[in-house]
Write an enzyme that holds these catalytic residues in place. Structure first.
Site, PDB file in Angstrom:
ATOM      1  N   ASP A  52       0.922  -1.259  -0.032  1.00  0.00           N
ATOM      2  CA  ASP A  52       0.295  -0.028   0.023  1.00  0.00           C
ATOM      3  C   ASP A  52       0.801   1.255   0.278  1.00  0.00           C
ATOM      4  O   ASP A  52       1.886   1.159   0.798  1.00  0.00           O
ATOM      5  CB  ASP A  52      -1.079  -0.071   1.312  1.00  0.00           C
ATOM      6  CG  ASP A  52      -1.844   1.203   1.334  1.00  0.00           C
ATOM      7  OD1 ASP A  52      -2.611   1.138   0.429  1.00  0.00           O
ATOM      8  OD2 ASP A  52      -1.843   1.971   2.412  1.00  0.00           O
ATOM      9  N   GLU A  76       1.323  -0.917  -5.170  1.00  0.00           N
ATOM     10  CA  GLU A  76       0.416   0.227  -5.371  1.00  0.00           C
ATOM     11  C   GLU A  76       1.228   1.513  -5.845  1.00  0.00           C
ATOM     12  O   GLU A  76       1.398   2.314  -5.259  1.00  0.00           O
ATOM     13  CB  GLU A  76      -0.472   0.752  -4.205  1.00  0.00           C
ATOM     14  CG  GLU A  76      -1.620   1.527  -4.644  1.00  0.00           C
ATOM     15  CD  GLU A  76      -2.224   2.514  -3.557  1.00  0.00           C
ATOM     16  OE1 GLU A  76      -3.128   3.167  -4.003  1.00  0.00           O
ATOM     17  OE2 GLU A  76      -1.467   2.709  -2.493  1.00  0.00           O
TER      18      GLU A  76
HETATM   19  C1  GLC Z   1      -3.923   3.216  -0.575  1.00  0.00           C
HETATM   20  C2  GLC Z   1      -5.349   2.580  -0.540  1.00  0.00           C
HETATM   21  C3  GLC Z   1      -6.420   3.603  -0.133  1.00  0.00           C
HETATM   22  C4  GLC Z   1      -6.027   3.830   1.381  1.00  0.00           C
HETATM   23  C5  GLC Z   1      -4.633   4.715   1.311  1.00  0.00           C
HETATM   24  C6  GLC Z   1      -4.186   4.874   2.675  1.00  0.00           C
HETATM   25  O1  GLC Z   1      -4.215   4.235  -1.530  1.00  0.00           O
HETATM   26  O2  GLC Z   1      -5.654   1.755  -1.752  1.00  0.00           O
HETATM   27  O3  GLC Z   1      -7.611   2.740  -0.135  1.00  0.00           O
HETATM   28  O4  GLC Z   1      -7.119   4.766   1.483  1.00  0.00           O
HETATM   29  O5  GLC Z   1      -3.683   3.820   0.629  1.00  0.00           O
HETATM   30  O6  GLC Z   1      -3.712   3.593   3.087  1.00  0.00           O
END
Ligand code: GLC
Length: 551
Positions: free
Chosen positions: A222, A280
């Site tokens: 993440d 991500e």
């Molecule tokens: C990432 C996740 C999202 C979350 C953020 C903070 O972007 O995909 O859903 O709110 O991180 O953890």
């Protein structure tokens, strides 16, 4: 004699085993990933929230669809301010979703079906309820003080600098008990970990090991681009837009080079277990994305998700960039943070056809696809109609300009029955009317449904060597409406032609320069096509798809 036999056996078997291991390590290359938002997938105990046992109960559905790995968004104990992305204990399961025993059963049942389980690792921040943060905030001399980023204000009542939170407002929160500010790049309930402090890195590597030992096949990482910030706390530059509004350029809060050291460290741990790291990785270009391939096997290509309209030239460019600039591309169209692509690309007249056209596109490209639950049945976004119904805090904060992310997180539509068959109780988010037509039960029976099309595509992807391994060869590169390409392997090729327009189209292909003939054997098409077609005239309905083997 016996010894000689044993030696011979070793000489023969060792290379085979090593090769098999090597191949097995690359399992993710030909796997189809499927993202599950556990809160919304299937509710086994009828409390209105999805859970792990609900996922286990639907593994056969996923197997039949052609899924090889599921990525479950955070299911760890959490106050759920950011629906799991605020983790208060990295080594357990939130009681709302089940127990560790349920998790072990899920992994075991998935393994029986050859489905791997990938978890979501929230590296950048914890929940403010995590014991580490509770300890850290307790006093300036706490042993855990430096596990988080604490600073004095720039002046009385002023945060240390101008950094902003992704979710709005300052990225600094004053903690009156100790009179200092802590950093939170997301909600104030999500304090940033201080990765410059070695104990944090050690503790997080232990978390990774904990799950790998439980049979987890990898992690989706993440917010990886944000785990380091400038140690000197320099202000982010301010950009003035043409309309006079100001935005911060996140120079000192994202993509700092140090983050790659941590990712490489994590990769060495993952390699001990043959696990995969999915990132991500929001970047604005493929060049930027390429850097992540030093440490991650699967950095997601978000640039591809930003096309936002069915356009042959734009997708052609995206594919070209990915083919040229990336190792093994990772494609996706939707996830739990962005509007479902059924709506982003839909024109309201041909939504189902567009959904199939996009599926045909990214599921026949070289690379690994990540599906988002429900896209295979054409689920729509269902944004809240009233601010008081909004669950995602950013939706409440920025209403109505930004309605938050509830719309793309609604319950999976299993049947046309109450609550889409998700639960017998009112679910945490309402099920849209589209569930009456777009649901698993109905689409299983309808051979022209989006679901059946996905299944055919995934079956082809798994069984056809050209689609698994083949090179990408662009065709008719000046065509503004039809995207056509070959996947070639071992002297054979599969042709994919996708009409990206709302008008019927005809194309002619001459494959002589690629040493192929003038005919194709139909493998899959969205409208009825003869078993064999002539390449000088391929007819495609609006957003129609043709996939065939050329010889
Ligand atoms: C990432 C996740 C999202 C979350 C953020 C903070 O972007 O995909 O859903 O709110 O991180 O953890």
């Amino acid at each position: 004699m016996k010894r000689l036999y044993a030696l011979l056996l070793l000489v023969v078997l060792l290379p085979c085993t090593l090769f098999a291991q090597e191949k097995d390590r690359d399992w993710w290359k030909h796997a189809v990933f499927y993202e599950i938002y556990p809160r919304s997938f299937a509710d086994s105990n009828n409390d209105g929230l999805g859970d792990l046992n609900g996922i286990t109960a639907h593994l056969d559905y996923l197997k039949r669809l052609g899924v090889d790995a599921i990525w479950i968004t955070p299911c760890f104990p959490s106050p759920q301010v950011d629906f799991g992305y605020d983790v208060s204990d990295y080594e357990s399961i939130d009681p709302a979703y089940g127990t560790l025993a349920d998790f072990d059963r899920l992994v075991a049942e998935a393994r029986k079906r050859n489905i791997r389980v990938v978890l979501d690792f929230v590296l950048n921040h914890t929940s403010d309820r995590h014991a580490w943060f509770q300890d850290s905030r307790s006093s300036r001399t706490s042993a855990k003080r430096d596990w988080f980023v604490w600073r004095d204000g720039a002046a009385p009542g002023q945060p240390p600098n101008n950094w902003g939170s992704v979710f709005g407002g300052s990225a600094w929160q004053l903690d009156p008990a100790t009179g200092q500010y802590y950093l939170h790049q997301f909600y104030p309930e999500q304090p940033d970990l201080n990765w410059r402090y070695p104990e944090v890195e050690d503790a997080m590597m232990e978390v990774a090991r904990f799950w790998f030992k439980r049979g987890v096949a990898g992690f989706r990482l993440d917010a990886v681009d944000r785990i380091y910030e400038d140690p000197d706390l320099r202000d982010n530059p301010v950009k003035v837009d043409p309309d006079g509004s100001e935005t911060l350029v996140e120079t000192y809060t994202t993509n700092l080079p140090e983050l790659h050291n941590v990712l490489r460290h994590l990769r060495t741990v993952a390699d001990e277990y043959g696990a995969v790291l999915v990132g991500e990785t929001w970047t604005s270009s493929v060049e930027e994305l390429q850097r992540y391939y030093n440490s991650l096997q699967m950095p997601m290509n978000f640039v591809f998700t930003m096309v936002n309209r069915p356009s042959a030239p734009e997708f052609r460019k995206q594919i070209h960039d990915a083919e040229r600039g990336l190792g093994w591309p990772v494609y996706l169209f939707s996830n739990h943070d962005i509007t479902r692509h059924y709506d982003r690309y839909g024109d309201r007249a041909y939504n189902d056809q567009i959904a199939k056209a996009l599926a045909a596109l990214y599921l026949t490209l070289r690379g690994t696809p990540i599906l988002y639950y429900g896209e295979e049945i054409g689920m729509t976004n269902n944004d809240p109609a009233r601010v008081q119904d909004v669950k995602d805090p950013i939706g409440r904060r920025f209403w109505p300009h930004n309605k938050g992310r509830d719309g793309e997180r609604t319950p999976m539509q299993w049947t046309a029955g109450p609550n889409g068959g998700f639960s017998q109780t009112a679910p945490w988010l309402p099920v849209p009317d589209s569930a009456r037509t777009h649901n698993v039960a109905a689409e299983e029976k309808d051979e022209r449904s989006i679901l059946r099309f996905y299944r055919h595509l995934l079956e082809l992807r798994h069984t056809n060597e050209q689609l698994r391994e083949g090179n990408y060869v662009a065709l008719n590169e000046n065509d503004a409406n039809v995207l056509a390409y070959l996947r070639t392997y071992k002297g054979k090729a599969v042709l994919v032609a996708i009409n990206m327009s709302a008008v019927p189209r005809k194309i002619a292909l001459d494959l002589r320069q690629h040493s192929f003939g003038a005919k194709a054997k139909t493998l899959l098409a969205t409208e009825s096509q003869p078993g064999s077609i002539h390449l000088s005239e391929i007819s495609l309905a609006p957003f129609g798809v043709y996939i065939g083997e050329v010889k």
